[in-house]
Design an enzyme around this catalytic site. Structure first.
Site, mmCIF file in Angstrom:
data_model
loop_
_atom_site.group_PDB
_atom_site.id
_atom_site.type_symbol
_atom_site.label_atom_id
_atom_site.label_comp_id
_atom_site.label_asym_id
_atom_site.label_seq_id
_atom_site.Cartn_x
_atom_site.Cartn_y
_atom_site.Cartn_z
ATOM 1 N N ARG A 193 0.783 -1.380 -0.098
ATOM 2 C CA ARG A 193 0.127 0.008 0.058
ATOM 3 C C ARG A 193 0.959 1.141 -0.070
ATOM 4 O O ARG A 193 1.907 1.547 0.786
ATOM 5 C CB ARG A 193 -0.920 0.026 1.364
ATOM 6 C CG ARG A 193 -1.783 -0.862 1.060
ATOM 7 C CD ARG A 193 -3.453 -0.314 1.538
ATOM 8 N NE ARG A 193 -4.306 -1.258 1.097
ATOM 9 C CZ ARG A 193 -5.367 -0.962 1.239
ATOM 10 N NH1 ARG A 193 -5.999 -0.132 1.607
ATOM 11 N NH2 ARG A 193 -6.384 -2.024 0.739
ATOM 12 N N THR A 222 -0.900 7.522 -0.583
ATOM 13 C CA THR A 222 -2.509 7.567 -1.420
ATOM 14 C C THR A 222 -3.093 6.447 -0.819
ATOM 15 O O THR A 222 -4.428 6.403 -0.807
ATOM 16 C CB THR A 222 -2.121 7.161 -2.914
ATOM 17 O OG1 THR A 222 -1.666 5.924 -3.033
ATOM 18 C CG2 THR A 222 -1.285 8.262 -3.416
ATOM 19 N N ASP A 242 8.327 -13.850 8.420
ATOM 20 C CA ASP A 242 9.598 -14.034 9.006
ATOM 21 C C ASP A 242 9.707 -15.127 9.800
ATOM 22 O O ASP A 242 10.698 -15.669 9.767
ATOM 23 C CB ASP A 242 9.600 -13.018 10.536
ATOM 24 C CG ASP A 242 10.028 -11.533 10.048
ATOM 25 O OD1 ASP A 242 10.325 -11.386 8.933
ATOM 26 O OD2 ASP A 242 9.579 -10.524 10.771
ATOM 27 N N ASP A 281 4.627 -12.702 12.810
ATOM 28 C CA ASP A 281 4.795 -12.313 11.375
ATOM 29 C C ASP A 281 5.078 -13.697 10.589
ATOM 30 O O ASP A 281 6.161 -14.251 10.901
ATOM 31 C CB ASP A 281 6.012 -11.678 11.363
ATOM 32 C CG ASP A 281 6.035 -11.050 10.040
ATOM 33 O OD1 ASP A 281 5.789 -9.582 9.513
ATOM 34 O OD2 ASP A 281 6.241 -11.898 8.861
HETATM 35 N N1 URA Z 1 0.514 -10.525 8.944
HETATM 36 C C1 URA Z 1 1.598 -11.448 9.904
HETATM 37 O O1 URA Z 1 2.337 -12.070 9.235
HETATM 38 N N2 URA Z 1 0.806 -11.720 10.852
HETATM 39 C C2 URA Z 1 -0.101 -10.914 11.619
HETATM 40 O O2 URA Z 1 -0.658 -11.223 12.505
HETATM 41 C C3 URA Z 1 -0.879 -10.001 10.708
HETATM 42 C C4 URA Z 1 -0.338 -9.752 9.433
#
Ligand code: URA
Length: 241
Positions: free
Chosen positions: A136, A140, A235, A232
Site C-alpha cells: 500500500r 495515497t 519472518d 509475522d
Molecule cells: N501478517 C502477519 O504475518 N501476522 C499478523 O499477525 C498479521 C499480518
C-alpha cells in the site's frame, strides 16, 4: 454525586457494551455465512497449535504450514466436479469417477503465501502457480502492484489465493480486485488464521469469494497483528527474525 462524572462513566460503559455487541454480531454473522468456512479438523487444529508456539523454529514451522495447507486444500476443493470414466481393474471393467479436468491456479500473495504452495501442489500437482506482490502506498493508501505473473488462461481457472494471515483484509481484497481485472472469475481465498476484521472486509469488498480458514482469532492489535495469531508469518517461514 458528581453527575457529570457519573454520566461520563455511564457513556463509556454503554460504548464498551456496544463494541462487544458489535464484535459478537460480526462473529455470529461469520459463523452463519456459508461463504466463510472454518476448517476445524482435529489434525489441522493440533498442527496449528504447534505452528503458533513461539518456540517452534522455521524448519518445523514451514513443514507444518505446508501440511496444514495440504489438509485445507482437501476441503477447499470439495466442490470440484467428477465425471464417469470407464477403467479396467485387474478383475473387470468398471465406471469410476475422475475429476472433470477443472484447471486450477494457486496464487500466493508474496511473500508469506508462498509457504502454503507446496502442500497444495501435493494434492493438485497439475495446478499452475501465479504470484502477486502488493504493497500500500503510505500516502495515497492505494495498492501498488510490484509483481504479478499469472497463468495466461487465468479466466478459465479455479483460482485459489493463499496468504497465511488475513489481518485487515486489505492485501487480500486488493489481490482479488487485481485478479478480477486480469480476468479471473472463480476465486477462493485460503488463509491459516483470520481476524474478524479481515473476514468482514473481504466479504464486503468481494461477496462472491469463498473464504477458508483454520481459525478466526480474537482481534487485531494496534500494530495490525492478529491476536493471539502467530507473529509475522513471513519472518517465521523464512527465518528473517
Ligand atoms: N501478517 C502477519 O504475518 N501476522 C499478523 O499477525 C498479521 C499480518
Amino acid at each position: 454525586i458528581d453527575t457529570e462524572f457519573e454520566g461520563g462513566r455511564h457513556g463509556k460503559r454503554v460504548e464498551k457494551i456496544a463494541k462487544v455487541e458489535e464484535k459478537y454480531m460480526i462473529r455470529r454473522n461469520m459463523e452463519m455465512d456459508e461463504r466463510v468456512t472454518v476448517i476445524s479438523h482435529p489434525l489441522i487444529q493440533h498442527k496449528l497449535a504447534i505452528i503458533r508456539d513461539k518456540n517452534t523454529g522455521s524448519k518445523e514451522f514451514r513443514e507444518l504450514l505446508s501440511e496444514v495447507a495440504m489438509l485445507m486444500c482437501y476441503e477447499v476443493t470439495r466442490n470440484f466436479q467428477l465425471e464417469d470414466v470407464e477403467i479396467e481393474t485387474p478383475i473387470c471393467k468398471m465406471n469410476a469417477k475422475m475429476l472433470t479436468g477443472k484447471k486450477v491456479a494457486i496464487v500466493p500473495i508474496l511473500r508469506a503465501g508462498l509457504g502454503m504452495v507446496d502442500g497444495m501442489l501435493k494434492l493438485v500437482p497439475a495446478a499452475k502457480v501465479g504470484h502477486i506482490g502488493l504493497y500500500r502506498d503510505p500516502e495515497t493508501l492505494k495498492p501498488v502492484e510490484y509483481y504479478c505473473k499469472l497463468p495466461t488462461d487465468i479466466e478459465e481457472r479455479e483460482v485459489i489465493i493463499t496468504d497465511p494471515m488475513l489481518a485487515t483484509g486489505g492485501s487480500a481484497a486488493d489481490a482479488i480486485t487485481l485478479l478480477k481485472k486480469k480476468g479471473a472469475r472463480n476465486i477462493k481465498l485460503m488463509c491459516l488464521i483470520a481476524a474478524p476484521e479481515g473476514v468482514k472486509a473481504v466479504r464486503e469488498a468481494h461477496p462472491d469469494v469463498d473464504i477458508f480458514v483454520a481459525n478466526i482469532d480474537e482481534k487485531l492489535n494496534d500494530h495490525g497483528y492478529i491476536v493471539p495469531g502467530l507473529g509475522d508469518a513471513g519472518d517465521r517461514i523464512f527465518g528473517t527474525k
